[in-house]
Write an enzyme that holds these catalytic residues in place. Structure first.
Site, PDB file in Angstrom:
ATOM      1  N   ARG A 126       0.860  -1.195   0.000  1.00  0.00           N
ATOM      2  CA  ARG A 126       0.000   0.000   0.000  1.00  0.00           C
ATOM      3  C   ARG A 126       0.884   1.229   0.000  1.00  0.00           C
ATOM      4  O   ARG A 126       1.715   1.413   0.885  1.00  0.00           O
ATOM      5  CB  ARG A 126      -0.913   0.001   1.219  1.00  0.00           C
ATOM      6  CG  ARG A 126      -2.150   0.909   1.048  1.00  0.00           C
ATOM      7  CD  ARG A 126      -2.925   1.059   2.336  1.00  0.00           C
ATOM      8  NE  ARG A 126      -2.117   1.786   3.289  1.00  0.00           N
ATOM      9  CZ  ARG A 126      -1.959   1.449   4.576  1.00  0.00           C
ATOM     10  NH1 ARG A 126      -2.571   0.398   5.081  1.00  0.00           N
ATOM     11  NH2 ARG A 126      -1.182   2.152   5.358  1.00  0.00           N
ATOM     12  N   GLU A 145       4.936   7.021   2.330  1.00  0.00           N
ATOM     13  CA  GLU A 145       5.770   5.811   2.387  1.00  0.00           C
ATOM     14  C   GLU A 145       5.077   4.731   1.584  1.00  0.00           C
ATOM     15  O   GLU A 145       3.908   4.868   1.206  1.00  0.00           O
ATOM     16  CB  GLU A 145       5.928   5.331   3.832  1.00  0.00           C
ATOM     17  CG  GLU A 145       4.595   4.957   4.476  1.00  0.00           C
ATOM     18  CD  GLU A 145       4.696   3.928   5.597  1.00  0.00           C
ATOM     19  OE1 GLU A 145       5.778   3.342   5.806  1.00  0.00           O
ATOM     20  OE2 GLU A 145       3.657   3.694   6.256  1.00  0.00           O
ATOM     21  N   ASN A 147       4.191   0.651   2.074  1.00  0.00           N
ATOM     22  CA  ASN A 147       4.210  -0.474   3.014  1.00  0.00           C
ATOM     23  C   ASN A 147       4.233  -1.773   2.224  1.00  0.00           C
ATOM     24  O   ASN A 147       3.292  -2.064   1.489  1.00  0.00           O
ATOM     25  CB  ASN A 147       2.969  -0.433   3.898  1.00  0.00           C
ATOM     26  CG  ASN A 147       2.978   0.771   4.811  1.00  0.00           C
ATOM     27  OD1 ASN A 147       3.767   0.842   5.744  1.00  0.00           O
ATOM     28  ND2 ASN A 147       2.131   1.746   4.524  1.00  0.00           N
ATOM     29  N   SER A 152      -2.341  -2.875   5.877  1.00  0.00           N
ATOM     30  CA  SER A 152      -3.647  -3.275   6.407  1.00  0.00           C
ATOM     31  C   SER A 152      -4.808  -2.418   5.928  1.00  0.00           C
ATOM     32  O   SER A 152      -4.631  -1.483   5.157  1.00  0.00           O
ATOM     33  CB  SER A 152      -3.592  -3.293   7.930  1.00  0.00           C
ATOM     34  OG  SER A 152      -2.942  -2.155   8.387  1.00  0.00           O
ATOM     35  N   LYS A 297      12.266   3.050   5.006  1.00  0.00           N
ATOM     36  CA  LYS A 297      12.321   4.472   4.672  1.00  0.00           C
ATOM     37  C   LYS A 297      13.665   4.836   4.041  1.00  0.00           C
ATOM     38  O   LYS A 297      13.760   5.772   3.246  1.00  0.00           O
ATOM     39  CB  LYS A 297      12.058   5.321   5.911  1.00  0.00           C
ATOM     40  CG  LYS A 297      10.576   5.541   6.180  1.00  0.00           C
ATOM     41  CD  LYS A 297      10.008   4.691   7.238  1.00  0.00           C
ATOM     42  CE  LYS A 297       8.516   4.836   7.393  1.00  0.00           C
ATOM     43  NZ  LYS A 297       7.908   3.697   8.063  1.00  0.00           N
ATOM     44  N   LYS A 356      12.694  10.427  10.433  1.00  0.00           N
ATOM     45  CA  LYS A 356      12.123   9.064  10.467  1.00  0.00           C
ATOM     46  C   LYS A 356      13.165   7.989  10.715  1.00  0.00           C
ATOM     47  O   LYS A 356      14.138   7.883   9.958  1.00  0.00           O
ATOM     48  CB  LYS A 356      11.434   8.756   9.135  1.00  0.00           C
ATOM     49  CG  LYS A 356      10.257   9.636   8.821  1.00  0.00           C
ATOM     50  CD  LYS A 356       9.485   9.079   7.626  1.00  0.00           C
ATOM     51  CE  LYS A 356       8.251   9.904   7.352  1.00  0.00           C
ATOM     52  NZ  LYS A 356       7.403   9.270   6.328  1.00  0.00           N
ATOM     53  N   GLU A 360       8.009   0.741  11.659  1.00  0.00           N
ATOM     54  CA  GLU A 360       6.669   0.688  11.075  1.00  0.00           C
ATOM     55  C   GLU A 360       5.613   0.696  12.168  1.00  0.00           C
ATOM     56  O   GLU A 360       5.895   0.403  13.321  1.00  0.00           O
ATOM     57  CB  GLU A 360       6.513  -0.613  10.270  1.00  0.00           C
ATOM     58  CG  GLU A 360       7.413  -0.724   9.065  1.00  0.00           C
ATOM     59  CD  GLU A 360       7.095   0.302   8.011  1.00  0.00           C
ATOM     60  OE1 GLU A 360       5.918   0.673   7.872  1.00  0.00           O
ATOM     61  OE2 GLU A 360       8.023   0.746   7.331  1.00  0.00           O
ATOM     62  N   GLY A 361       4.399   0.996  11.767  1.00  0.00           N
ATOM     63  CA  GLY A 361       3.265   0.827  12.677  1.00  0.00           C
ATOM     64  C   GLY A 361       2.792   2.118  13.320  1.00  0.00           C
ATOM     65  O   GLY A 361       1.885   2.104  14.148  1.00  0.00           O
ATOM     66  N   ARG A 442      -7.632   7.453   5.189  1.00  0.00           N
ATOM     67  CA  ARG A 442      -7.586   7.554   6.650  1.00  0.00           C
ATOM     68  C   ARG A 442      -7.509   9.024   7.011  1.00  0.00           C
ATOM     69  O   ARG A 442      -6.798   9.785   6.361  1.00  0.00           O
ATOM     70  CB  ARG A 442      -6.337   6.846   7.198  1.00  0.00           C
ATOM     71  CG  ARG A 442      -6.419   5.351   7.158  1.00  0.00           C
ATOM     72  CD  ARG A 442      -5.098   4.747   7.573  1.00  0.00           C
ATOM     73  NE  ARG A 442      -4.014   5.165   6.701  1.00  0.00           N
ATOM     74  CZ  ARG A 442      -2.729   4.933   6.956  1.00  0.00           C
ATOM     75  NH1 ARG A 442      -2.371   4.321   8.065  1.00  0.00           N
ATOM     76  NH2 ARG A 442      -1.804   5.326   6.109  1.00  0.00           N
TER      77      ARG A 442
END
Ligand code: ADP
Ligand code: MG
Ligand code: MG
Length: 466
Positions: A126, A145, A147, A152, A297, A356, A360-361, A442
């Site tokens: 994604r 970024e 993923n 998800s 990254k 950065k 992740e997350g 989002r």
């Protein structure tokens, strides 16, 4: 010209109160659900996933730009994963100082040394964007970024269109309701998994869903499915002489990792052994270790250097241009004059940037005055190479109501992030499938600089094309 939600609706408090109830009801009905934090393993206590009351206006042109560039991103991710020299060069400084990435890189090298046992590649990713507001009032698509591991919300976003349609219909906004796009990433992602499973071979084989908590075996599109943890693979996983992967006595055709992207996921040496076992196996891994590394990254930053994209698309300048148009400014913190310039630039204007690390997350990035604190501490040591610096993107704030079980309903200034889901399957040299399979919007309150839905900050939304 098409518009967003009119003020007469946004400011009608009686209507809004009713619509909030309608929205929660619709979310429950459509299966926009989440287990709750206090009882994460309970199926008795679930609630609606956090969502915005209204869809968010997104200009048509930039939306289509994100969808259209996705198949190129799929190819790019795949090409990089097949280029050990590039990965080695890009990550050389990072692995000197970041133990987690170094450990992953070691597995990648071991697999290269042994030779990859599987020529079927399954990529589900994604690519995330924000719309950077230009001085002339228009906005441009900038990648936050990509993923490549456990990307998800393909499932929940597939159900969100009907929730917002229903809310708008109840509010009497039929025209806007009809402008909500159909979206079914779940189907597209599933089709790619099924394709990889089919190419692997016999129908007896299982699809292996690698998670944090295990559940009973189930079935996915008539494909027998098991869910397991690192622990289970340690205990019952093995390879036969052809490197076929067996877990609990079942041969595994496809491993889909939902777990394993954070250092904390590897609780012991056995977890690392389990990851290595799966990587060495003949099973199709999503992602394989090399593709996992492509999602760092640091790789993103190296790709933004002049001339790098051209190496991956030597005869397709138009593809290079399409991808590069989505890059924000990205800067190295490697030792040397270039990295020194990055440090000076960030210290002089920290609010213009995001610092950065390779994590992740959500919730790992550094903003504002904290950038100065961190850089002052690491600027003269190799420790700074664990980070990259990125231009901060400034999307236009949009008013919306945020619905979440743990906070009162209120009108809030919000920022949105658009994601495009990519799916591809390659067998040897043959790209069997390469698609953009859907999108995710989002939205979060503008007061938060970081964090996704799982981190409890962002909410599910839909683009309303304008
Ligand atoms: P992660 O892998 O943890 O999701 P991201 O790079 O996506 O890391 O950053 C997390 C969040 O931080 C994003 O969802 C976004 O809200 C914010 N963010 C990241 N990079 C930028 C940026 N360049 N400008 C503005 N916000 C950003
Ligand atoms: Mg990420
Ligand atoms: Mg992210």
């Amino acid at each position: 010209m098409a518009q967003g939600i009119p003020e007469e609706v946004m400011m009608n408090t009686a209507l809004i109160k009713d619509l909030a109830d309608v929205a929660k009801d619709a979310a429950l009905l459509q299966g926009v659900l989440m287990r709750i934090q206090e009882t994460p393993n309970s199926s008795e206590l679930v609630t609606y996933a956090p969502l915005t009351l209204f869809p968010t206006p997104v200009p048509k042109a930039v939306f289509h730009q994100a969808i259209e560039v996705q198949t190129h991103y799929n190819i790019l991710v795949d090409k990089i994963s097949q280029d050990p020299d590039f990965l080695q060069g890009a990550l050389a400084s990072t692995i000197e100082v970041d133990d987690f990435i170094a450990r992953l890189f070691k597995i990648h090298q071991q697999i290269l040394k042994e030779g990859r046992s599987q020529s079927i590649i399954l990529g589900l990713n994604r690519s995330d964007y924000m719309l950077d507001l230009r001085e002339d009032g228009t906005s441009s698509l900038k990648q936050i970024e990509i993923n490549t591991f456990a990307a998800s919300f393909g499932g929940l976003s597939s159900r969100m269109a009907d929730v917002h349609r229903h809310i708008l219909n109840v509010a009497g906004r039929l025209e806007e309701s009809q402008r909500i796009l159909n979206n079914n990433p779940a189907a597209g992602l599933a089709a790619a998994i099924a394709k990889a499973w089919e190419l692997y071979g016999s129908e007896r084989l299982v699809f292996f869903f690698f998670v944090m908590t295990n559940l009973l075996p189930s079935c996915f599109r008539n494909i027998p499915t098991i869910r397991k943890r690192f622990d289970d693979v340690c205990k019952t996983g093995s390879l036969d002489q052809d490197k076929r992967l067996f877990v609990d006595g079942c041969e595994v055709a496809v491993v889909y990792y939902r777990n394993g992207y954070m250092p904390q996921n590897y609780v012991s040496e056995q977890s690392w052994d389990a990851r290595l076992l799966m990587e060495r196996s003949l099973a199709v891994k999503c992602p394989d270790i090399s593709t996992h590394l492509v999602g760092t990254k640091k790789v993103q930053q190296v790709l933004a250097k002049p001339g790098v994209l051209e190496k991956f698309f030597p005869e397709q300048p138009e593809v290079v241009e399409q991808i590069r148009a989505t890059f924000a400014g990205l800067y190295t913190l490697d030792m040397g004059p270039e990295g020194d310039r990055t440090v000076a630039m960030a210290l002089a204007a920290p609010d213009r940037f995001v610092l950065k690390p390779q994590r992740e997350g959500g919730g790992n990035n550094i903003y504002g005055s904290e950038i100065c604190q961190v850089l002052e501490r690491v600027k003269d040591s190799k420790e700074r190479m664990a980070y990259i610096l990125m231009d901060k993107i400034h999307p236009t704030p949009v008013l919306n109501y945020l619905l979440r079980r743990d906070a009162p309903l209120k009108l809030t200034n919000c920022l949105s992030e658009l994601g495009a889901f990519g799916a591809y399957v390659r067998q040897g040299k043959d790209m069997v499938l390469n698609k953009c399979v859907g999108h995710l919007l989002r939205t979060k309150s503008a007061e938060h600089s970081d964090g996704g839905i799982a981190a409890g900050v962002a909410l599910l939304d839909n683009p309303l094309l304008v």
